[in-house]
Design an enzyme around this catalytic site. Structure first.
Site, PDB file in Angstrom:
ATOM      1  N   CYS A  91      20.548 -15.477 -80.074  1.00 33.01           N
ATOM      2  CA  CYS A  91      21.160 -15.491 -81.405  1.00 33.01           C
ATOM      3  C   CYS A  91      21.013 -14.160 -82.132  1.00 33.01           C
ATOM      4  CB  CYS A  91      20.542 -16.610 -82.242  1.00 33.01           C
ATOM      5  SG  CYS A  91      18.743 -16.565 -82.294  1.00 33.01           S
TER       6      CYS A  91
ATOM      7  N   GLU B 193      15.983 -22.171 -87.283  1.00 33.02           N
ATOM      8  CA  GLU B 193      16.424 -20.875 -86.778  1.00 33.02           C
ATOM      9  C   GLU B 193      17.706 -21.152 -86.008  1.00 33.02           C
ATOM     10  OE1 GLU B 193      17.352 -18.240 -84.210  1.00 33.02           O
ATOM     11  OE2 GLU B 193      15.405 -18.612 -83.275  1.00 33.02           O
TER      12      GLU B 193
END
Length: 483
Positions: free
Chosen positions: A290, A256
């Protein structure tokens, strides 16, 4: 809080070979505690302990593993205030974020994976047109989920509770053992998680935690021959290096990575909703996340109004001590990261963007703060519009029609989470399907924690969250027999 934290290896608390280093509160610049610096040999010992524990743990029943996770959830929830205070000191998160989104989410994730789910599912018998002896036949088939083995979990600094819990809980639920390598900025919270798991009855070696500022700590935890899988959350650059190591040994990966989320705002959008959603980039973890909508694509009919309202929104946010109840924007993680964010704001000016709000260093006596910055008149070739800044900075770009909006949104190396704001639901869903991103929010920045999470392109490999995490931390084995 332990003054000098030991490592957690093989069920024991072990003094680090490399001594300790100081963990700093980004809101005050003062000491939070002392974290252990593991040696390479100690990291490899942790991986070996996880390997030894894997066999017995993987053979326990799902119900037994679920009971351990459920007890851990209860311990974490029962110590929420204590744990949140430490998380706040390590990360600079506001009180609400530390309690609700950090420790609270961690407890919820352990509770979620304490729900036993079937480890097997049947597949309809496959009809073979010709069997191995040249005759037709029917083969029965069953697909079984098997644990991968030893999983190294390398976690991010922005959430030292929810992020590790999102890796450790499903990995343990599937029968894996883990070695957790937390971010060097805030590892102390992860050791408290290990304490909770130990108190919940996790057997020795099933969970191990090793930390350090040296890159050698993470490298050893990834490269160890005892490790079968690496689950990483962090920057794309580091993820690429980890993936290279995993590729050499054919290790399973769950990555990720970075994001540069586009928020496509159409002329018919509810601007109040759009401003509130985009504004989370300024407040939530001070933009150190993010999934933030950091790249706003505004259709020309509402472009000027949206910029005006975002500037006003940013200007109303209180910046300061995250322990104060009315603080909305806390510090970034370190002085070095503050300098990095400020350098991007200055770069935006040099590239031709206009800083219409914020960007200055707040007049505060201590801590690492950046005032939320809004950059307008941006173009998609500017670095501030293409690179992940990981701070409270939003870049706004205009577009004319749907085709251009989609093209601009997809013109990026990243593809984690994008967003669409429109009053035309059919158009919003149509645009969402055309966006090259692992997730798309329509008129919201909210997350469904059962929906698959992961990225396209340089934003990662694989999917986790909900039942998808059980797939991520397992291998599928096919068993067939004559019908």
């Amino acid at each position: 809080m332990t003054a000098r934290q030991p490592l957690f290896v093989g069920g024991s608390w072990v003094e680090p070979d490399g001594g300790h280093y100081e963990v700093i509160d980004p809101a005050t610049g003062q000491s939070v505690g002392w974290a252990p610096e593991a040696s390479r040999d100690q990291v490899l010992a942790a991986c070996a302990a996880a390997r030894e524990a894997f066999g017995p743990w993987s053979r326990t029943s799902p119900e037994e593993r679920a009971a351990v996770l459920g007890r851990a959830a209860g311990i974490i929830a029962g110590r929420l205030t204590e744990y949140a205070s430490l998380a706040q000191a390590e990360t600079g998160a506001t009180t609400g974020t530390a309690r609700g989104m950090q420790v609270g989410v961690a407890a919820a994730r352990f509770r979620r994976y304490a729900r036993v789910e079937p480890a097997e599912w049947a597949i309809a018998p496959q009809i073979n047109e010709a069997g191995p002896m040249g005759r037709a036949g029917v083969m029965g088939a069953l697909a079984v989920r098997q644990p991968v083995g030893v999983v190294t979990c390398v976690t991010s600094y922005n959430n030292p509770w929810a992020n590790p819990a999102g890796k450790v809980a499903p990995a343990l639920a599937m029968g894996n053992t883990v070695v957790v390598k937390p971010a060097p900025q805030d590892p102390l919270s992860v050791y408290r998680m290990a304490e909770a798991l130990q108190a919940a009855g996790v057997p020795p070696g099933v969970v191990n935690v090793v930390s350090g500022r040296s890159t050698g700590v993470g490298e050893a935890a990834v490269a160890s021959p005892d490790v079968d899988m690496v689950s990483f959350t962090g920057s794309t650059a580091v993820g690429q290096r980890i993936a290279e190591v995993c590729g050499r040994d054919m290790k399973r990966q769950l990555m990720e990575l970075g994001g540069k989320g586009a928020a496509v705002v159409f002329d018919d959008a509810d601007l109040g909703s759009a401003v509130a959603g985009i504004g989370t980039t300024f407040s939530f973890y001070s933009g150190q996340i993010c999934t933030a909508p950091t790249r706003v694509l505004a259709q020309r009919g509402i472009h000027d109004r949206l910029v005006e309202r975002l500037a006003a929104y940013a200007g109303r946010l209180k910046i300061g001590d995250p322990r104060e109840p009315d603080t909305v924007v806390g510090p970034v993680i370190s002085a070095a990261h503050r300098d990095r964010v400020e350098s991007y704001i200055e770069l935006g000016r040099k590239e031709g963007a206009v800083v219409v709000a914020g960007g200055e260093r707040p007049d505060l006596p201590r801590g690492f703060y950046v005032a939320p910055a809004l950059l307008a008149d941006c173009t998609n070739d500017m670095r501030v519009a293409r690179e992940e800044i990981f701070g409270p900075v939003v870049a706004v770009l205009p577009f004319d029609d749907e085709e251009e909006g989609v093209a601009l949104a997809n013109d990026t190396d990243y593809g984690l989470i994008d967003y669409v704001w429109s009053g035309d639901v059919a158009r919003a869903f149509r645009v969402a399907r055309r966006l090259r991103a692992g997730g798309v929010g329509i008129n919201t920045v909210g997350r469904n924690m059962e929906a698959p999470f992961g990225g396209f392109k340089r934003s990662g490999v694989g999917r986790d969250v909900g039942s998808y995490a059980l797939h991520a931390y397992s291998e599928v084995q096919a068993i067939v027999w004559p019908g």
